[in-house]
Write a protein that holds these residues in place. Structure first.
Motif, mmCIF file in Angstrom:
data_model
loop_
_atom_site.group_PDB
_atom_site.id
_atom_site.type_symbol
_atom_site.label_atom_id
_atom_site.label_comp_id
_atom_site.label_asym_id
_atom_site.label_seq_id
_atom_site.Cartn_x
_atom_site.Cartn_y
_atom_site.Cartn_z
ATOM 1 N N ALA A 67 -0.547 3.247 6.248
ATOM 2 C CA ALA A 67 0.287 4.056 4.820
ATOM 3 C C ALA A 67 0.356 5.637 5.315
ATOM 4 N N PRO A 68 -0.652 6.261 5.725
ATOM 5 C CA PRO A 68 -0.621 7.390 6.136
ATOM 6 C C PRO A 68 0.020 7.554 7.057
ATOM 7 N N ILE B 172 -8.591 6.328 5.826
ATOM 8 C CA ILE B 172 -8.364 5.987 3.889
ATOM 9 C C ILE B 172 -10.290 5.694 3.140
ATOM 10 N N GLU C 239 4.509 7.284 1.853
ATOM 11 C CA GLU C 239 3.544 6.723 2.982
ATOM 12 C C GLU C 239 3.670 5.033 2.424
ATOM 13 N N GLY D 116 0.648 5.584 0.734
ATOM 14 C CA GLY D 116 -0.948 6.579 0.549
ATOM 15 C C GLY D 116 -0.228 7.613 -0.493
ATOM 16 N N TYR E 266 0.620 -0.908 0.040
ATOM 17 C CA TYR E 266 0.350 0.172 -0.160
ATOM 18 C C TYR E 266 0.663 1.282 0.054
ATOM 19 N N VAL F 175 -5.137 5.942 -0.561
ATOM 20 C CA VAL F 175 -4.243 4.902 -0.311
ATOM 21 C C VAL F 175 -3.758 4.215 -1.556
#
Length: 350
Positions: free
Chosen positions: A155-156, A317, A64, A39, A37, A342
């Motif tokens: 991820a973010p 997300i 990210e 972001g 993944y 994402v």
């Protein structure tokens, strides 16, 4: 070399599209990560569209990154194949200067190597980011993703999470702190969650009257419509700390007036055009401070991830396919996402 599928920007005014790059083979201290993944950050859009410093094209954004370790160099001690790992905004630094020795690699005095668009110390070319299927990074710049976190929603945290966590920790926000957050976007919604988890009393400032319910769901104690002069005046001298997350040019002076004596306002948003002038009287009259902050070092980033795992914090997300990135950029400009896109990289692997 490792042939790698990617999505790249080729010019400021054209859509991103498929591209193939070569990643370096893992060296002795390198970790190769299969990206699961990635972001999507506002800075990706600003960079690709040359709204900041003109990038080198092709430009492959994405900082990210969450993925699975698939190979390690012979001297790697902190990761092994199968581990879930993350890469944030930087992938290298000199590791010798005062800032690096203090664990503040983002302020490397010889220049940090950003995850995309920097000169690559290893290849001599340009770094390419996470809009790709794999990445190779020195172990020092890779973090462990706690098993309790949802991988896509984590991820973010590697940008939006650490960008907001770092100033909150640096200025010692904690139980009883009176904190204001400006903006409820990708950064702002993380700031609200983290400040709340730190024990602060949280006030959200927003220009949108429809965000009160969501802000309180995320942890805000009260919501102030910043366009309402009377409401802003009622908050005069009421806060210890304000974190301004807005990435567009706006007047900082009304928010400075909400700080109590010796309060601090920290700006983390990076608008393409300058803010209006700050009135010095807003600062000197109450010994207030106006400061800025940038992500965090690698140690602090790991601390943030562990804190988020402990408190059940991830980003809100919307998962997209890689092929939807150009539409996602247009929607970001309209604030049509809650609160971060994402990319599922399985869509790029085919």
């Amino acid at each position: 070399m490792i042939p790698t599928r990617a999505y790249a920007g080729f010019a400021a005014t054209t859509p991103l599209g498929p591209h193939t790059i070569d990643r370096r083979d893992p060296g002795p201290t390198d970790v190769q990560i299969e990206i699961l993944y990635c972001g999507v950050c506002h800075s990706d859009l600003h960079t690709v569209r040359s709204e900041w410093t003109p990038p080198s094209y092709p430009c492959i954004p994405g900082h990210e990154i969450v993925g699975r370790v698939v190979a390690t160099g012979k001297d790697v001690t902190t990761f092994r194949s199968g581990d879930i790992a993350g890469v944030g905004c930087l992938v290298d630094s000199c590791r010798e200067c005062r800032s690096c020795n203090d664990g503040l690699e983002q302020f490397c005095e010889r220049g940090a190597t950003w995850t995309y668009g920097s000169k690559d110390r290893h290849t001599g070319g340009v770094t390419y980011g996470g809009y790709s299927t794999t990445i190779v990074v020195d172990q020092h710049f890779v973090v462990h993703i706690p098993v309790l976190l949802d991988l896509a929603a984590a991820a973010p945290l590697l940008c939006a999470g650490i960008t907001t966590y770092s100033p909150l920790r640096h200025w010692r926000v904690g139980p009883g702190s009176r904190v204001g957050i400006v903006g409820l976007g990708g950064l702002g919604h993380m700031a609200v969650k983290i400040a709340h988890a730190l024990g602060a009393q949280v006030t959200l400032f927003t220009t949108s009257s429809g965000k009160e319910t969501d802000a309180k769901r995320l942890g805000a104690d009260q919501v102030v419509l910043s366009r309402d002069t009377a409401a802003m005046n009622q908050r005069a001298n009421s806060l210890d700390f304000i974190l301004d997350t807005v990435a567009a040019s706006h007047d900082l002076n009304p928010y400075l007036g909400c700080l109590d004596r010796e309060g601090v306002m920290v700006v983390v948003g990076g608008p393409p055009t300058p803010h209006p002038p700050v009135l010095s009287g807003k600062l000197v009259g109450k010994r207030r401070s106006l400061a800025g902050s940038l992500i965090g070092g690698l140690g602090e980033t790991q601390e943030m991830l562990d804190f988020c795992a402990k408190h059940g914090i991830t980003c809100d997300i919307e998962v997209i396919r890689m092929q939807q990135i150009n539409q996602a950029y247009e929607r970001m400009l309209k604030s049509d996402v809650k609160y971060r896109f994402v990319i599922d990289m399985a869509s790029l692997r085919g």
